[in-house]
Motif scaffolding. Sequence first.
Motif, PDB file in Angstrom:
ATOM      1  N   ALA A 133       0.705  -1.309  -0.017  1.00 36.42           N
ATOM      2  CA  ALA A 133       0.004   0.365   0.108  1.00 36.42           C
ATOM      3  C   ALA A 133       0.913   1.382  -0.122  1.00 36.42           C
ATOM      4  N   ALA A 134       1.905   0.999   0.785  1.00 33.42           N
ATOM      5  CA  ALA A 134       2.991   2.886   0.911  1.00 33.42           C
ATOM      6  C   ALA A 134       3.194   1.974  -0.679  1.00 33.42           C
ATOM      7  N   ALA A 135       4.056   1.348  -1.416  1.00 36.17           N
ATOM      8  CA  ALA A 135       4.604   1.548  -2.504  1.00 36.17           C
ATOM      9  C   ALA A 135       4.608   3.319  -3.490  1.00 36.17           C
ATOM     10  N   PRO A 136       5.904   3.155  -3.869  1.00 35.89           N
ATOM     11  CA  PRO A 136       5.821   4.462  -4.473  1.00 35.89           C
ATOM     12  C   PRO A 136       4.241   4.360  -5.599  1.00 35.89           C
ATOM     13  N   PHE A 137       3.266   5.189  -6.147  1.00 37.24           N
ATOM     14  CA  PHE A 137       2.985   5.968  -7.274  1.00 37.24           C
ATOM     15  C   PHE A 137       2.751   7.158  -7.669  1.00 37.24           C
ATOM     16  N   ALA A 138       2.950   7.449  -9.332  1.00 30.12           N
ATOM     17  CA  ALA A 138       3.344   8.180  -9.718  1.00 30.12           C
ATOM     18  C   ALA A 138       2.373   8.350 -10.329  1.00 30.12           C
ATOM     19  N   GLY A 139       1.711   9.600 -11.209  1.00 33.34           N
ATOM     20  CA  GLY A 139       0.660   9.962 -12.231  1.00 33.34           C
ATOM     21  C   GLY A 139      -0.026   8.827 -12.617  1.00 33.34           C
ATOM     22  N   TRP A 140       0.013   8.152 -13.717  1.00 37.40           N
ATOM     23  CA  TRP A 140      -1.130   7.306 -13.694  1.00 37.40           C
ATOM     24  C   TRP A 140      -0.507   5.450 -14.442  1.00 37.40           C
ATOM     25  N   ASP A 141       0.407   5.291 -13.310  1.00 34.84           N
ATOM     26  CA  ASP A 141       1.729   4.826 -13.938  1.00 34.84           C
ATOM     27  C   ASP A 141       1.361   3.334 -12.875  1.00 34.84           C
ATOM     28  N   PHE A 142       0.319   1.937 -13.028  1.00 35.81           N
ATOM     29  CA  PHE A 142       0.395   0.787 -12.063  1.00 35.81           C
ATOM     30  C   PHE A 142       1.222   0.299 -12.955  1.00 35.81           C
ATOM     31  N   SER A 143       2.318   0.069 -13.452  1.00 37.52           N
ATOM     32  CA  SER A 143       3.302  -1.217 -13.778  1.00 37.52           C
ATOM     33  C   SER A 143       4.234  -1.562 -12.651  1.00 37.52           C
ATOM     34  N   TYR A 144       4.299  -0.992 -11.210  1.00 36.21           N
ATOM     35  CA  TYR A 144       4.363  -1.866  -9.580  1.00 36.21           C
ATOM     36  C   TYR A 144       3.701  -2.898  -9.611  1.00 36.21           C
ATOM     37  N   LEU A 145       2.342  -3.217 -10.727  1.00 29.09           N
ATOM     38  CA  LEU A 145       1.439  -4.255 -10.590  1.00 29.09           C
ATOM     39  C   LEU A 145       1.011  -5.621 -11.857  1.00 29.09           C
ATOM     40  N   ASP A 146       2.626  -4.987 -12.301  1.00 28.32           N
ATOM     41  CA  ASP A 146       3.009  -6.298 -13.282  1.00 28.32           C
ATOM     42  C   ASP A 146       2.315  -7.434 -13.235  1.00 28.32           C
ATOM     43  N   GLY A 147       1.442  -8.151 -13.650  1.00 25.89           N
ATOM     44  CA  GLY A 147       1.665  -9.895 -12.999  1.00 25.89           C
ATOM     45  C   GLY A 147       0.798 -10.086 -12.108  1.00 25.89           C
ATOM     46  N   ARG A 148       0.217  -8.933 -11.059  1.00 24.09           N
ATOM     47  CA  ARG A 148      -0.311  -9.179 -10.618  1.00 24.09           C
ATOM     48  C   ARG A 148      -2.159  -8.559 -10.851  1.00 24.09           C
ATOM     49  N   MET A 149      -2.079  -7.677 -11.766  1.00 24.18           N
ATOM     50  CA  MET A 149      -2.820  -7.614 -11.449  1.00 24.18           C
ATOM     51  C   MET A 149      -3.625  -7.229 -13.393  1.00 24.18           C
ATOM     52  N   ILE A 150      -4.542  -7.734 -13.612  1.00 23.00           N
ATOM     53  CA  ILE A 150      -5.205  -8.334 -15.102  1.00 23.00           C
ATOM     54  C   ILE A 150      -6.577  -8.017 -15.152  1.00 23.00           C
ATOM     55  N   GLU A 151      -6.270  -6.347 -16.346  1.00 25.97           N
ATOM     56  CA  GLU A 151      -7.624  -5.819 -16.563  1.00 25.97           C
ATOM     57  C   GLU A 151      -8.039  -5.966 -18.226  1.00 25.97           C
ATOM     58  N   ALA A 152      -9.626  -6.809 -17.889  1.00 26.85           N
ATOM     59  CA  ALA A 152     -10.097  -7.030 -20.190  1.00 26.85           C
ATOM     60  C   ALA A 152      -9.770  -5.550 -20.383  1.00 26.85           C
ATOM     61  N   GLN A 153     -10.169  -5.614 -21.686  1.00 30.43           N
ATOM     62  CA  GLN A 153      -9.988  -4.494 -22.272  1.00 30.43           C
ATOM     63  C   GLN A 153     -11.651  -4.059 -23.469  1.00 30.43           C
ATOM     64  N   PRO A 154     -11.765  -2.454 -23.187  1.00 31.01           N
ATOM     65  CA  PRO A 154     -13.498  -2.147 -23.288  1.00 31.01           C
ATOM     66  C   PRO A 154     -13.060  -3.036 -25.231  1.00 31.01           C
ATOM     67  N   PRO A 155     -13.833  -3.300 -25.585  1.00 27.63           N
ATOM     68  CA  PRO A 155     -14.478  -3.270 -27.436  1.00 27.63           C
ATOM     69  C   PRO A 155     -13.550  -2.629 -28.385  1.00 27.63           C
ATOM     70  N   TRP A 156     -13.550  -2.029 -27.843  1.00 22.83           N
ATOM     71  CA  TRP A 156     -13.546  -0.286 -28.641  1.00 22.83           C
ATOM     72  C   TRP A 156     -11.763  -0.339 -28.354  1.00 22.83           C
ATOM     73  N   SER A 157     -10.891   0.662 -29.314  1.00 24.16           N
ATOM     74  CA  SER A 157      -9.715   1.671 -28.539  1.00 24.16           C
ATOM     75  C   SER A 157      -9.540   2.652 -27.997  1.00 24.16           C
ATOM     76  N   TYR A 158      -9.593   3.348 -27.505  1.00 26.66           N
ATOM     77  CA  TYR A 158      -9.185   4.669 -26.897  1.00 26.66           C
ATOM     78  C   TYR A 158      -7.955   4.978 -27.308  1.00 26.66           C
ATOM     79  N   PRO A 159      -6.667   4.339 -27.097  1.00 30.26           N
ATOM     80  CA  PRO A 159      -5.742   4.801 -27.722  1.00 30.26           C
ATOM     81  C   PRO A 159      -5.344   5.005 -29.421  1.00 30.26           C
ATOM     82  N   ASP A 160      -6.416   3.993 -30.134  1.00 30.36           N
ATOM     83  CA  ASP A 160      -6.316   4.115 -31.510  1.00 30.36           C
ATOM     84  C   ASP A 160      -7.689   5.409 -32.292  1.00 30.36           C
ATOM     85  N   LEU A 161      -8.350   5.040 -31.260  1.00 30.65           N
ATOM     86  CA  LEU A 161      -9.546   6.624 -31.605  1.00 30.65           C
ATOM     87  C   LEU A 161      -8.883   7.744 -31.669  1.00 30.65           C
ATOM     88  N   ALA A 162      -8.130   7.507 -30.325  1.00 30.41           N
ATOM     89  CA  ALA A 162      -7.446   9.006 -30.182  1.00 30.41           C
ATOM     90  C   ALA A 162      -6.412   9.710 -31.154  1.00 30.41           C
TER      91      ALA A 162
END
Length: 261
Positions: A26-55
């Motif tokens: 809980a006390a591990a550093p968090f900056a911006g919107w970077d959740f790389s600390y949870l790589d392999g520990r949090m798995i997120e499904a993605q919507p059927p659209w791609s916001y990055p591609d649309l943007a």
Amino acid sequence: MLEASFARNLPAMTSDALLEAWKRDAAAPFAGWDFSYLDGRMIEAQPPWSYPDLARAAVAQAEDVLDIATGGGEVLASFAPFPGRATAVEGYAPNLPVARARLAPLGVQVFQANTASGMPFEDAAFDLILNRHGGFRAAEMHRVLKPGGVFLTQQVGGDNLDDLTAAFGARLAYPDNTLERTADAFAALGCDLELAQAWRGPVSFADVGALAYFLTAIPWVIDGFDVAAHAETLARLHRQIQADGPLRFTYSRFLLRAVRR
């Protein structure tokens, strides 16, 4: 008292060690919107659209781009280079130096502003406004858009993680943030709605420490979240993982593309 209750719910030799491990997560550093600390520990499904591609496609056609609630600038930076002027707004002060360090080399000026109360821009200043998971006021977006300009947003639905909040006996933070209400607001302002789509999908946590980090980084999900104060609930979720595998909860997202007439 809660920590004592926690200790009764786990083997004596492991309860203290687990509690301390969760506190460290809980006390591990968090900056911006970077959740790389949870790589392999949090798995997120993605919507059927791609916001990055649309943007990215929208940015390629725009002369004046505004990204509101840019966070640490991670998403906007991925759309560079920009064919015209790019500007960003962030209301959370700790994110400002992160966003400026990332975006300034790309020629992006970052302003601190509250997008709900007003932004320091002239009327009809932008032909594209981007927003990923940030708050906004529809009338303010309409004000700074040029006629024919596009507002593209991916939002966290008001029922996001309703099963997680229920597990903690908590309330949803923004239950009124729905596709229907947002679409109605832009339509009432005289915008054409080109895309309007909602989705719900899973997010899983491999261990309780990952969940503790997540809830600390996003404090509005469980108001007042604290490992010690919520030790009994965390212990119950830990036992659930031992019995059934990773914790699984439900994301809610919606996409809206509105064009000012």
